[in-house]
Write a protein that holds these residues in place. Structure first.
Motif, short mmCIF file in Angstrom:
data_model
loop_
_atom_site.label_atom_id
_atom_site.label_comp_id
_atom_site.label_asym_id
_atom_site.label_seq_id
_atom_site.Cartn_x
_atom_site.Cartn_y
_atom_site.Cartn_z
N HIS A 18 2.47 57.97 -7.98
CA HIS A 18 1.85 59.01 -7.48
C HIS A 18 1.47 58.65 -5.69
O HIS A 18 1.53 56.92 -5.57
CB HIS A 18 0.45 59.87 -7.41
N ALA A 19 1.13 59.64 -4.97
CA ALA A 19 0.59 59.02 -3.33
C ALA A 19 -0.36 58.26 -3.80
O ALA A 19 -1.54 59.49 -3.88
CB ALA A 19 0.68 60.06 -2.48
N PRO A 20 -0.05 57.43 -2.71
CA PRO A 20 -1.69 56.39 -2.68
C PRO A 20 -2.01 57.36 -1.83
O PRO A 20 -2.12 57.33 -0.20
CB PRO A 20 -1.55 54.81 -2.30
N THR A 21 -4.07 57.42 -2.35
CA THR A 21 -4.80 57.60 -1.49
C THR A 21 -4.80 56.74 -0.37
O THR A 21 -5.17 55.24 -0.52
CB THR A 21 -6.15 57.85 -1.45
N ILE A 22 -5.54 56.81 1.24
CA ILE A 22 -5.48 55.88 2.37
C ILE A 22 -6.81 54.68 1.21
O ILE A 22 -6.36 53.29 1.56
CB ILE A 22 -5.76 56.07 3.57
N PHE A 34 5.68 48.87 0.86
CA PHE A 34 6.74 49.89 0.69
C PHE A 34 6.53 50.96 0.44
O PHE A 34 5.61 51.59 -1.14
CB PHE A 34 7.59 49.40 -0.53
N LEU A 35 6.43 51.98 1.30
CA LEU A 35 6.58 52.99 1.25
C LEU A 35 7.76 53.80 1.07
O LEU A 35 9.25 54.34 1.79
CB LEU A 35 5.48 54.17 1.91
N ASP A 36 8.42 55.03 0.28
CA ASP A 36 9.51 55.73 -0.25
C ASP A 36 9.35 57.20 0.50
O ASP A 36 8.48 57.71 0.54
CB ASP A 36 9.76 56.38 -1.79
N VAL A 48 2.10 59.36 4.97
CA VAL A 48 1.09 58.12 4.41
C VAL A 48 0.45 57.40 5.71
O VAL A 48 -0.24 56.60 5.22
CB VAL A 48 1.24 58.19 3.07
N CYS A 49 1.87 56.88 5.82
CA CYS A 49 2.22 55.50 6.32
C CYS A 49 0.96 55.59 7.80
O CYS A 49 0.14 54.84 8.22
CB CYS A 49 3.23 55.37 6.94
N GLU A 50 1.66 57.09 8.55
CA GLU A 50 0.36 57.16 9.66
C GLU A 50 -0.99 57.67 9.86
O GLU A 50 -1.86 56.88 10.51
CB GLU A 50 0.77 58.97 10.14
N GLN A 51 -1.33 58.18 8.29
CA GLN A 51 -2.90 58.50 7.79
C GLN A 51 -3.62 56.17 7.47
O GLN A 51 -4.52 56.51 8.18
CB GLN A 51 -3.44 58.75 6.70
N LEU A 52 -2.50 55.88 6.83
CA LEU A 52 -2.90 54.42 7.27
C LEU A 52 -3.13 53.79 8.07
O LEU A 52 -4.79 53.33 8.42
CB LEU A 52 -2.22 53.30 6.16
N LYS A 53 -2.09 53.93 8.97
CA LYS A 53 -2.47 53.65 10.46
C LYS A 53 -3.57 53.75 11.71
O LYS A 53 -3.78 52.89 12.39
CB LYS A 53 -0.93 53.31 11.70
N GLN A 54 -4.15 54.78 11.14
CA GLN A 54 -4.92 55.11 11.32
C GLN A 54 -6.45 54.94 11.04
O GLN A 54 -7.77 54.95 11.84
CB GLN A 54 -5.39 57.35 11.73
N ASP A 55 -6.43 54.62 10.10
CA ASP A 55 -7.74 53.53 9.13
C ASP A 55 -8.00 52.35 10.01
O ASP A 55 -6.94 51.24 10.00
CB ASP A 55 -7.51 53.55 7.57
N ILE A 64 6.90 48.68 5.09
CA ILE A 64 7.80 49.11 5.06
C ILE A 64 8.20 50.71 4.38
O ILE A 64 7.87 50.88 3.28
CB ILE A 64 8.97 47.98 4.42
N LEU A 65 8.49 51.40 5.16
CA LEU A 65 8.92 52.67 4.24
C LEU A 65 10.57 52.81 4.08
O LEU A 65 11.58 51.99 5.06
CB LEU A 65 9.38 53.64 5.98
N VAL A 66 11.29 53.40 2.84
CA VAL A 66 12.09 52.85 2.22
C VAL A 66 12.92 54.44 1.84
O VAL A 66 11.52 54.86 1.34
CB VAL A 66 12.14 51.97 0.97
N SER A 67 13.77 54.99 1.47
CA SER A 67 14.83 55.68 0.98
C SER A 67 16.12 55.46 0.42
O SER A 67 16.54 54.76 0.77
CB SER A 67 14.90 56.78 2.40
N ALA A 68 16.07 56.08 -0.45
CA ALA A 68 17.90 56.34 -0.96
C ALA A 68 18.23 57.67 -0.41
O ALA A 68 19.63 57.42 -0.53
CB ALA A 68 17.66 56.71 -2.91
#
Length: 72
Positions: A18-22, A34-36, A48-55, A64-68
């Motif tokens: 599930h989406a992790p909380t910050i 690693f975030l999908d 989620v990445c943007e929220q993490l970087k604001q903390d 590292i953002l990944v996607s299929a």
């Protein structure tokens, strides 16, 4: 597949379905996240990445953002 490969090569790996909380990410203090881009519960990995970087505790954690999907 990525988690299995990293674990086989000696890395400690934790996964979430599930989406992790910050708070979860900053408490774990991972060496890298690693975030999908499209998370299973409709969340967006970019958000989620943007929220993490604001903390203050999460700003220094590499992401590292990944996607299929094509186009990312």
């Amino acid at each position: 597949m990525m988690a299995r490969t990293l674990a086989r090569n000696g890395f400690k790996v934790a996964t979430m379905d599930h989406a992790p909380t910050i708070w979860q990410l900053t408490q774990e203090r991972p060496a890298v996240v690693f975030l999908d881009v499209d998370l299973q519960d409709g969340e967006n990995g970019i958000d989620v990445c943007e929220q993490l970087k604001q903390d203050p505790l999460g700003a220094s954690i590499p992401v590292i953002l990944v996607s299929a999907q094509e186009g990312y």
